[in-house]
Write an enzyme that holds these catalytic residues in place. Sequence first.
Site, mmCIF file in Angstrom:
data_model
loop_
_atom_site.group_PDB
_atom_site.id
_atom_site.type_symbol
_atom_site.label_atom_id
_atom_site.label_comp_id
_atom_site.label_asym_id
_atom_site.label_seq_id
_atom_site.Cartn_x
_atom_site.Cartn_y
_atom_site.Cartn_z
ATOM 1 N N CYS A 153 18.346 -0.685 30.911
ATOM 2 C CA CYS A 153 18.069 0.287 31.971
ATOM 3 C C CYS A 153 16.859 -0.095 32.811
ATOM 4 C CB CYS A 153 17.830 1.664 31.366
ATOM 5 S SG CYS A 153 18.926 2.099 30.018
ATOM 6 N N ASP B 245 17.207 6.068 24.935
ATOM 7 C CA ASP B 245 18.059 7.024 24.225
ATOM 8 C C ASP B 245 19.223 6.317 23.545
ATOM 9 O OD1 ASP B 245 16.361 8.688 25.613
ATOM 10 O OD2 ASP B 245 17.912 10.115 26.165
ATOM 11 N N CYS C 153 15.589 4.375 32.726
ATOM 12 C CA CYS C 153 16.264 5.146 31.689
ATOM 13 C C CYS C 153 15.944 6.634 31.827
ATOM 14 C CB CYS C 153 15.892 4.628 30.315
ATOM 15 S SG CYS C 153 14.140 4.789 29.938
ATOM 16 N N ASP C 154 16.603 7.427 31.002
ATOM 17 C CA ASP C 154 16.683 8.876 31.183
ATOM 18 C C ASP C 154 15.361 9.585 31.435
ATOM 19 O OD1 ASP C 154 19.267 8.277 30.546
ATOM 20 O OD2 ASP C 154 19.439 9.676 28.872
ATOM 21 N N LYS C 155 14.362 9.385 30.580
ATOM 22 C CA LYS C 155 13.136 10.184 30.679
ATOM 23 C C LYS C 155 12.163 9.617 31.682
ATOM 24 C CE LYS C 155 15.191 12.513 27.675
ATOM 25 N NZ LYS C 155 16.278 11.545 27.535
ATOM 26 N N CYS D 128 22.888 3.404 31.944
ATOM 27 C CA CYS D 128 24.253 3.717 31.500
ATOM 28 C C CYS D 128 25.129 4.149 32.670
ATOM 29 C CB CYS D 128 24.213 4.798 30.433
ATOM 30 S SG CYS D 128 23.342 4.278 28.939
ATOM 31 N N GLU E 168 19.083 14.119 21.079
ATOM 32 C CA GLU E 168 20.450 14.227 21.595
ATOM 33 C C GLU E 168 21.433 13.977 20.463
ATOM 34 O OE1 GLU E 168 19.693 12.794 26.190
ATOM 35 O OE2 GLU E 168 20.722 11.454 24.812
ATOM 36 N N SER F 49 23.577 14.141 24.956
ATOM 37 C CA SER F 49 23.551 13.052 25.919
ATOM 38 C C SER F 49 24.412 13.416 27.115
ATOM 39 C CB SER F 49 24.102 11.785 25.268
ATOM 40 O OG SER F 49 24.451 10.819 26.237
#
Length: 557
Positions: free
Chosen positions: A52, A84, A125-127, A197, A447, A473
């Site tokens: 990511c 994640d 990435c996510d955070k 992702c 998650e 997720s």
Amino acid sequence: MATDPKHKSHDLTDGPGRAPARAMLKAVGFTDDDLSKPLVGVANTWIEVMPCNAHLRRLSAKVKDGIRAAGGTPIEYNTIAVSDGIAMGTEGMKASLISREVIADSVELVARGHLFDAVVALSGCDKTIPGTVMALARLNLPSLMLYGGSIMPGTFQGHDVTIQDVFEAVGAHAAGKMSEAELRDLENHACPGPGACGGQFTANTMAIAFEFLGISPMGCNGVPAMDPRKDEVAFRCGRMVMELLKQDVRPRQIITRKALENAIAAVATTGGSTNAVLHLLAVAREAGVRLTIDDFDKLSRKVPLLADLKPGGRFMAADLWTAGGTTLVAKRLLDAGLLHADQLTVTGKTIGDEARQAIETPGQQVLRPLTNPIKSTGGLVILKGNLAPEGCVVKMAGHSMMLFKGPAKVFDREEDAFAAVKGGQIRAGDVVVIRYEGPAGGPGMREMLGVTAALVGAGLGDSVALLTDGRFSGATHGLMAGHVAPEAVKKGPIAALRNGDLIRFNVAKRRLDVELTKNEIAARLKKVKAPVPRYTSGVMAKYARHVSSASEGAVTS
């Protein structure tokens, strides 16, 4: 218009008294000419552990070129990131949501400590995506966020796959539906290179949300990670932040109540991740804008689900970009009268102006026309009831179950639930309950993709429901209620549940209830003894002491 582009850095670099600071800056290569210009922080979230963010050093170089070309001096700095996808299903996953606060804190601290005049944040990435934007809202310096872009799909047995397919394959393998050789072949081909992702999971959800919020330039986040045009976008962002500095345009002028509603509409119409609720609540708090969990449900009721994106649909984030991208999504909402078109963005244009420039690829099937939505309402709903007095979040994209009733199978840890799924202990009609995984109870609100994907892989995705005070997720699909609040460790009603209790989901009435009286729930809660905290010192314990409810964004104070 700002009269002084070095509105902060004058105090760092100018005058005889600042000779020691200049000496140290010159030691790493800065010249007098560099120090006479505005200092622009380039807050990078590069890290070597995941696809990511692995390419962000390449993009940061282009951002810095753009800043220099527009008359600024870029200064790159880094912060942390937690994957994640890699940490999922392990104790390490507890670090993920906590990392959002550390990212926000560290981006803020470096910018304040070195008196930067403006900031460009690079996320992946996510955070890292909400974490960087939370910091920009706190700093309120001329700034923007650029997302590193989506990974391209992998290929397995002649069709496109994502990391979601690998998680679900673990369940299929455990159920005897996939050989170990097939699982390894899928593992080797699912992630072909850098990028976040590839479905409408949390990273791409937040990337779209922040374009609609206006803090990322419209159409830029959606360019895939390894597309050559991503470098051009990065250079343009470097020039753009200098224009924001020149015009003195700041995040709190952009992050308004109406802009947040635009972001929520984007999440709802694209079937985005439930994590958007946590992250947008957190950003609103940092920007000083009132937003509640109920606002998500009110807006989602008005917004049609138009995007046929994974995990509930057929297509990848890269396919949406090819179809016309975020700008086309904005045009759909504009045409529907569901976009606050007058909201300012970092491009200097309003989001309405951006939407009117949309170009739709002929024959595209990713984003439906308004006359033929996938569903007439958006992908997120908020349920309340005697199990979730403060609310919980359900994602409706990818399934149509509106009613479900079944006996509880209660687990106090994600690992125990996963073992039960793999061991064939979960049956059609069950309601899997995973508790003590909330913001404070986990700590960190893990998650549950390992569990939900295993259920899908075992063929139970459409016949089992799940509820948790943890998170899901963005790759999760099925009838799953997350963020149940109050959480178990705070003596929320979820702590009172026992195996066999009958639980009812009624999505149409926005209810999540257990068939117990108020008095019975209260009596049980008096007898509840929470598990001994797993962490009594360090960052995990500190977070557990200070984190708020999921219904408030799980922010620290």
